[in-house]
Design a protein around this motif. Structure first.
Motif, PDB file in Angstrom:
ATOM      1  N   SER A   1      -0.483  -5.763   4.663  1.00 41.47           N
ATOM      2  CA  SER A   1      -1.559  -6.019   3.358  1.00 41.47           C
ATOM      3  C   SER A   1      -1.649  -7.531   3.077  1.00 41.47           C
TER       4      SER A   1
ATOM      5  N   ARG B   1       8.022   3.163   2.387  1.00 41.51           N
ATOM      6  CA  ARG B   1       8.713   3.860   4.376  1.00 41.51           C
ATOM      7  C   ARG B   1      10.182   3.803   4.222  1.00 41.51           C
TER       8      ARG B   1
ATOM      9  N   SER C   1       0.505  -0.995  -0.001  1.00 46.31           N
ATOM     10  CA  SER C   1      -0.315   0.093   0.041  1.00 46.31           C
ATOM     11  C   SER C   1       0.835   1.259  -0.071  1.00 46.31           C
TER      12      SER C   1
END
Ligand SMILES: Nc1ncnc2c1ncn2[C@@H]1O[C@H](COP(=O)(O)OP(=O)(O)O)[C@@H](O)[C@H]1O
Ligand SMILES: O=C(CO)[C@H](O)[C@H](O)COP(=O)(O)O
Length: 419
Positions: free
Chosen positions: A244, A19, A16
């Motif tokens: 996810s 980072r 999604s």
């Protein structure tokens, strides 16, 4: 002249979003940032935009002291590229099973799976038009392609990302049955995670005011990066990634592969990460609830009570592990009126799937699971952790770090010995 300390940047590309975490040579976090993809169905351009955005978001003084960068991505997410490493088609993601099981791969190989990188490569070979196939030069993974934007060398991967292509991590080579296929010339060169690929390209260094001596190092997959972040270090240590998807990794002295149940083993230096990846997980939760609702509704759950619901939470047909069945249908009814009860049923089911997964690994001879660390967005959920602990019957211990990007930063810093 003062010698500036080097920092090390790990970048985690998940389902999604992505980072980035910068650490110093002792592993202290110096900076961290995140960026959601700008599309719900991100392509390579979206990934590239996210990479540049993350680099822009790292403070300039930290960026200038970065001595090495490593990137992890989702496993078996692949791109077919031309000679300039430009993608010829949209990426095929890790859970895409359009190719079906490649019969050419031995049953014992992790490539013998409908969602393997090899299955996707053979689908492209069969269905792409000739004028596209004639341009195809490189088959690479999400992390490989993103790293090449920094170092400029096409067709380089690592032995974790290359596993589901059919690479043999035991003998550190491509098996003959794979090299002799028509896709043989597309296969990437394979390094160990953390190996130096090349210095950063001068134009990228200049754009982001990164030192031209910054080294780009081979990466890994997201669930292995999560393992490297967690603090797990002994055989019997398990790490569950609640992102996810739901991915299990168990440190073992021996490799175990069982394609019938979606179990495969990644090399980690001289040891093995035995595990599998389920299609259940946070993506199902996010379909019904946003993060604030998850936090609020989870507080209404009494984990000591059963939900009375019997779900198998999937968004679409198909499961990889602990049941490897591309035809498995979601089981999400009856849906109770109360949202908290619905969430209770979902979390309880995912805890049951996680427990089934570790039981499957132990049944295949992995040795006892002694403790489990948690990574990913779901790690913050204490109600889920209590449900998981009850289902597992094994201690769930706090991870040192729950972000995969931290594990990849440790790779960049050379804090993980893999040779
Ligand atoms: N409080 C929470 N409880 C359970 N799951 C959560 C919570 N907050 C976020 N999540 C889940 O975490 C997932 C995102 O985690 P992340 O590690 O970023 O995943 P990925 O990298 O696979 O996209 C989302 O799918 C979301 O549903
Ligand atoms: O589910 C996934 C996305 O997060 C990937 O499949 C995950 O990376 C698991 O694969 P591996 O065990 O090879 O890391």
């Amino acid at each position: 002249m003062t010698v500036l300390e080097s920092f090390y940047l790990g970048i985690d590309f998940g389902t999604s979003g992505a980072r980035a975490i910068a650490i110093d040579s002792l592993g202290q976090i110096i900076a961290e940032t995140r960026c959601q993809y700008r599309s719900d169905a991100p392509n390579a351009d979206d990934w590239k935009h996210t990479l540049w955005t993350l680099l822009d978001q790292i403070p300039g003084n930290v960026r200038h002291q970065i001595g090495a960068i490593s990137i992890n991505g989702t496993s078996a997410t692949v791109l077919l590229c031309d000679r300039n490493h430009r993608p010829l088609t949209p990426p095929l993601l890790y859970n895409d099973a359009r190719g079906g099981i490649p019969a050419v791969a031995p049953v014992s190989s992790p490539a013998h799976s409908a969602t393997s990188s090899l299955a996707k490569a053979l689908w492209w070979l069969k269905y792409l038009p000739d004028n596209t196939l004639t341009q195809a030069q490189y088959l690479v993974h999400q992390a490989d392609w993103l790293s090449s934007l920094l170092h400029g060398h096409p067709g380089i991967s690592d032995y974790n990302n290359a596993l589901k292509l059919g690479y043999d991590p035991q003998h550190l080579t491509y098996p003959d049955w794979l090299q002799t296929l028509e896709i043989g010339p597309w296969l990437p060169r394979v390094l160990a995670p953390g190996d130096v690929i090349a210095p950063i390209q001068p134009e990228v260094a200049q754009r982001f005011n990164i030192s031209p001596t910054c080294l780009i190092k081979a990466g890994t997959t997201d669930s292995i990066a999560a393992f490297l972040a967690s603090g797990a270090s002994r055989p019997g240590d398990g790490v569950t990634s609640l992102g996810s998807t739901l991915v299990l990794k168990l440190l073992s002295p021996i490799a175990i592969n069982d394609t019938a149940s979606g179990v495969y083993s990644h090399r980690l230096g001289q040891q093995w990460l035995v595990g599998g990846a389920s299609n259940t997980g946070g993506a199902v939760l996010r379909y019904y609830f946003d993060d604030a609702e998850l936090r609020n509704l989870s507080q209404q759950i009494d984990p000591t009570q059963t939900s009375g619901l019997d779900y198998y939470p999937l968004l679409t047909k198909g499961e990889r592990f602990p049941i490897n069945n591309p035809q498995l249908e979601p089981q999400l009814s009856p849906r109770p009126q109360a949202p908290a009860k619905f969430l209770h049923g979902l979390l309880e089911a995912m805890a049951r799937i996680e427990a089934l997964g570790y039981q499957k690994l132990m049944a295949l001879g992995s040795g006892d699971v002694k403790q489990v660390y948690t990574a990913g967005g779901g790690a913050q959920n204490t109600a889920w952790q209590q449900l998981r602990s009850q289902a597992l019957g094994i201690p769930i211990v706090p991870a040192s770090h729950t972000e995969a990007a931290y594990g990849t930063a440790r790779l960049a810093a050379g804090l993980i010995q893999l040779n």
